[in-house]
Scaffold this active site. Structure first.
Site, PDB file in Angstrom:
ATOM      1  N   ASP A 196      29.368   1.832 -16.664  1.00  0.00           N
ATOM      2  CA  ASP A 196      29.691   2.596 -15.680  1.00  0.00           C
ATOM      3  C   ASP A 196      29.548   4.021 -15.389  1.00  0.00           C
ATOM      4  O   ASP A 196      28.989   4.743 -16.422  1.00  0.00           O
ATOM      5  CB  ASP A 196      31.350   2.496 -15.528  1.00  0.00           C
ATOM      6  CG  ASP A 196      31.764   3.073 -14.332  1.00  0.00           C
ATOM      7  OD1 ASP A 196      31.247   2.458 -13.169  1.00  0.00           O
ATOM      8  OD2 ASP A 196      33.117   3.486 -14.200  1.00  0.00           O
ATOM      9  N   ARG A 199      27.833   8.280 -10.010  1.00  0.00           N
ATOM     10  CA  ARG A 199      28.360   9.712 -10.339  1.00  0.00           C
ATOM     11  C   ARG A 199      27.273  10.482 -11.092  1.00  0.00           C
ATOM     12  O   ARG A 199      26.967  11.878 -10.610  1.00  0.00           O
ATOM     13  CB  ARG A 199      29.549   9.761 -11.100  1.00  0.00           C
ATOM     14  CG  ARG A 199      30.814   9.502 -10.094  1.00  0.00           C
ATOM     15  CD  ARG A 199      32.002   9.211 -11.039  1.00  0.00           C
ATOM     16  NE  ARG A 199      32.065   7.898 -11.584  1.00  0.00           N
ATOM     17  CZ  ARG A 199      32.623   7.478 -12.626  1.00  0.00           C
ATOM     18  NH1 ARG A 199      33.333   8.278 -13.362  1.00  0.00           N
ATOM     19  NH2 ARG A 199      32.291   6.263 -13.189  1.00  0.00           N
ATOM     20  N   HIS A 236      21.247   4.157 -10.390  1.00  0.00           N
ATOM     21  CA  HIS A 236      20.916   2.713 -10.998  1.00  0.00           C
ATOM     22  C   HIS A 236      19.725   2.382 -11.610  1.00  0.00           C
ATOM     23  O   HIS A 236      19.653   2.029 -12.806  1.00  0.00           O
ATOM     24  CB  HIS A 236      21.155   1.476  -9.939  1.00  0.00           C
ATOM     25  CG  HIS A 236      22.402   1.621  -9.329  1.00  0.00           C
ATOM     26  ND1 HIS A 236      23.678   1.565 -10.017  1.00  0.00           N
ATOM     27  CD2 HIS A 236      22.929   1.414  -8.036  1.00  0.00           C
ATOM     28  CE1 HIS A 236      24.728   1.538  -9.216  1.00  0.00           C
ATOM     29  NE2 HIS A 236      24.320   1.521  -8.040  1.00  0.00           N
ATOM     30  N   ASN A 259      31.836  -6.165  -6.980  1.00  0.00           N
ATOM     31  CA  ASN A 259      30.973  -5.158  -6.496  1.00  0.00           C
ATOM     32  C   ASN A 259      29.992  -5.699  -5.386  1.00  0.00           C
ATOM     33  O   ASN A 259      29.422  -5.135  -4.668  1.00  0.00           O
ATOM     34  CB  ASN A 259      29.709  -4.939  -7.770  1.00  0.00           C
ATOM     35  CG  ASN A 259      30.260  -4.065  -8.799  1.00  0.00           C
ATOM     36  OD1 ASN A 259      29.958  -4.273  -9.905  1.00  0.00           O
ATOM     37  ND2 ASN A 259      31.196  -3.328  -8.465  1.00  0.00           N
TER      38      ASN A 259
HETATM   39  C1  IPE Z   1      32.835  -2.092 -13.362  1.00  0.00           C
HETATM   40  O1  IPE Z   1      32.428  -0.925 -12.606  1.00  0.00           O
HETATM   41  C2  IPE Z   1      31.530  -3.034 -13.102  1.00  0.00           C
HETATM   42  C3  IPE Z   1      30.327  -2.701 -13.809  1.00  0.00           C
HETATM   43  C4  IPE Z   1      30.088  -1.700 -14.565  1.00  0.00           C
HETATM   44  C5  IPE Z   1      29.400  -3.612 -13.459  1.00  0.00           C
HETATM   45  P1  IPE Z   1      33.073  -0.464 -11.248  1.00  0.00           P
HETATM   46  O2  IPE Z   1      32.709   0.660 -11.010  1.00  0.00           O
HETATM   47  O3  IPE Z   1      32.706  -1.527 -10.479  1.00  0.00           O
HETATM   48  O4  IPE Z   1      34.685  -0.405 -11.446  1.00  0.00           O
HETATM   49  P2  IPE Z   1      35.798   0.135 -10.725  1.00  0.00           P
HETATM   50  O5  IPE Z   1      35.623  -0.147  -9.374  1.00  0.00           O
HETATM   51  O6  IPE Z   1      35.697   1.784 -10.895  1.00  0.00           O
HETATM   52  O7  IPE Z   1      36.942  -0.127 -11.341  1.00  0.00           O
HETATM   53  C1  IPE Z   2      28.122   1.364 -12.781  1.00  0.00           C
HETATM   54  O1  IPE Z   2      27.700   2.487 -12.020  1.00  0.00           O
HETATM   55  C2  IPE Z   2      27.100   0.136 -12.206  1.00  0.00           C
HETATM   56  C3  IPE Z   2      27.719  -0.924 -11.436  1.00  0.00           C
HETATM   57  C4  IPE Z   2      28.884  -0.987 -11.177  1.00  0.00           C
HETATM   58  C5  IPE Z   2      26.673  -1.898 -10.769  1.00  0.00           C
HETATM   59  P1  IPE Z   2      28.715   2.929 -10.802  1.00  0.00           P
HETATM   60  O2  IPE Z   2      27.624   2.444  -9.548  1.00  0.00           O
HETATM   61  O3  IPE Z   2      30.247   2.056 -10.860  1.00  0.00           O
HETATM   62  O4  IPE Z   2      28.873   4.370 -10.865  1.00  0.00           O
HETATM   63  P2  IPE Z   2      30.082   5.247 -10.364  1.00  0.00           P
HETATM   64  O5  IPE Z   2      31.171   4.568 -11.193  1.00  0.00           O
HETATM   65  O6  IPE Z   2      30.114   5.206  -8.834  1.00  0.00           O
HETATM   66  O7  IPE Z   2      29.827   6.673 -10.818  1.00  0.00           O
HETATM   67 MG    MG Z   3      32.026   2.671 -11.247  1.00  0.00          MG
END
Ligand code: IPE
Ligand code: IPE
Ligand code: MG
Length: 252
Positions: free
Chosen positions: A20, A24, A37, A68
């Site tokens: 995660d 950000r 990403h 997602n």
């Molecule tokens: C969890 O991250 C899913 C993955 C890393 C694939 P999210 O960013 O989707 O989780 P939440 O929404 O902050 O709980």
């Molecule tokens: C994790 O990073 C990747 C996926 C959930 C696919 P995020 O896209 O959730 O990144 P943040 O949490 O918004 O920073």
């Molecule tokens: Mg996230």
């Protein structure tokens, strides 16, 4: 390097990671979430290599959750493109290193090309024994439990199992990857303290480790830190510390 402080006899067999913080990481640099990403893919490559070098048996990576799918269309499309790109460009090296690829999640929702490449990668690497690399894509822990319950209900309907004899072992046998051991260590990057629908059944006794490091910055050194932290823990599985230290559990 800190890796030399790792005890090889106390490594977790199965490490699971919630990758995660891509969005950000990018936003803080004035870049788009999609660039985050892309940067995350670099971390993924490095961590797969590191886990293999360190002798981890199973590495499960949470790449895309069932929730997602509700992100903006352009972001979902980009993540699917990245999955396709990964499967096209990385499977050769993964295979050369003797790593077996597995996928858990509802693959029927994936774009046709991603599904086809994923199936081919799983097929091609099936007999590899160096490490198992399991991708959770379009994965939800509750969905997995519901899917298992559905399979069991069907089996009961056909008289193949007796509901009275259903136990944890039989139930776990209907999950997506019943042959893999439960994770010993779950790492979450990106500073949040939640499970986000990941491996709900399997993490019943998993050690949790969270770090503020955003996924695109995560490298071997961070993984080693998490493993060292794990090695300082005492896993009690409901017993007392004294029981664990005297090996009472094994003797019964
Ligand atoms: C969890 O991250 C899913 C993955 C890393 C694939 P999210 O960013 O989707 O989780 P939440 O929404 O902050 O709980
Ligand atoms: C994790 O990073 C990747 C996926 C959930 C696919 P995020 O896209 O959730 O990144 P943040 O949490 O918004 O920073
Ligand atoms: Mg996230």
């Amino acid at each position: 390097m800190a890796a030399s402080r790792l005890r090889s006899d106390r490594l977790p067999r199965h490490v699971a990671i919630i990758m995660d913080g891509n969005g950000r990481w990018a936003e803080r640099r004035g870049r788009s979430r999609n660039e985050g990403h892309h940067a995350g893919l670099e971390a993924l490559r490095a961590v797969v290599r590191a886990a293999h070098e360190l002798g981890i048996e199973v590495l499960t990576l949470y790449a895309f959750s069932s929730e997602n799918w509700n992100r903006p269309r352009s972001e979902v499309d980009e993540l699917m493109r990245l999955l396709v790109h990964y499967l096209r460009t990385e499977v050769d090296e993964v295979h050369r290193n003797g790593i077996r690829i597995r996928m858990i999640g509802r693959s029927d929702r994936l774009p046709e090309e991603a599904r086809r490449l994923a199936e081919a990668a799983v097929d091609r690497t099936r007999d590899n024994r160096e490490m198992t690399l399991c991708f959770a894509v379009s994965y939800g822990g509750r969905q997995e439990i519901v899917d298992a319950a559905r399979a069991l209900l069907r089996a009961a309907e056909h008289g193949e199992i007796d509901p009275e004899r259903l136990d944890e072992k039989t139930f776990a046998g209907s999950l997506y990857a019943p042959d893999l051991p439960d994770p010993d260590l779950l790492i979450r990057t990106g500073a949040e303290l939640r499970v986000s629908n990941f491996l709900l059944w399997q993490i019943a006794y998993t050690e949790l480790y969270a770090t503020d490091v955003m996924w695109p910055d995560f490298r071997k050194g961070h993984l080693v830190e998490a493993l060292l932290d794990y090695q300082r823990r005492e896993r009690r599985f409901g017993l007392t510390g004294a029981q664990v230290r005297s090996g009472a559990a094994e003797r019964g």
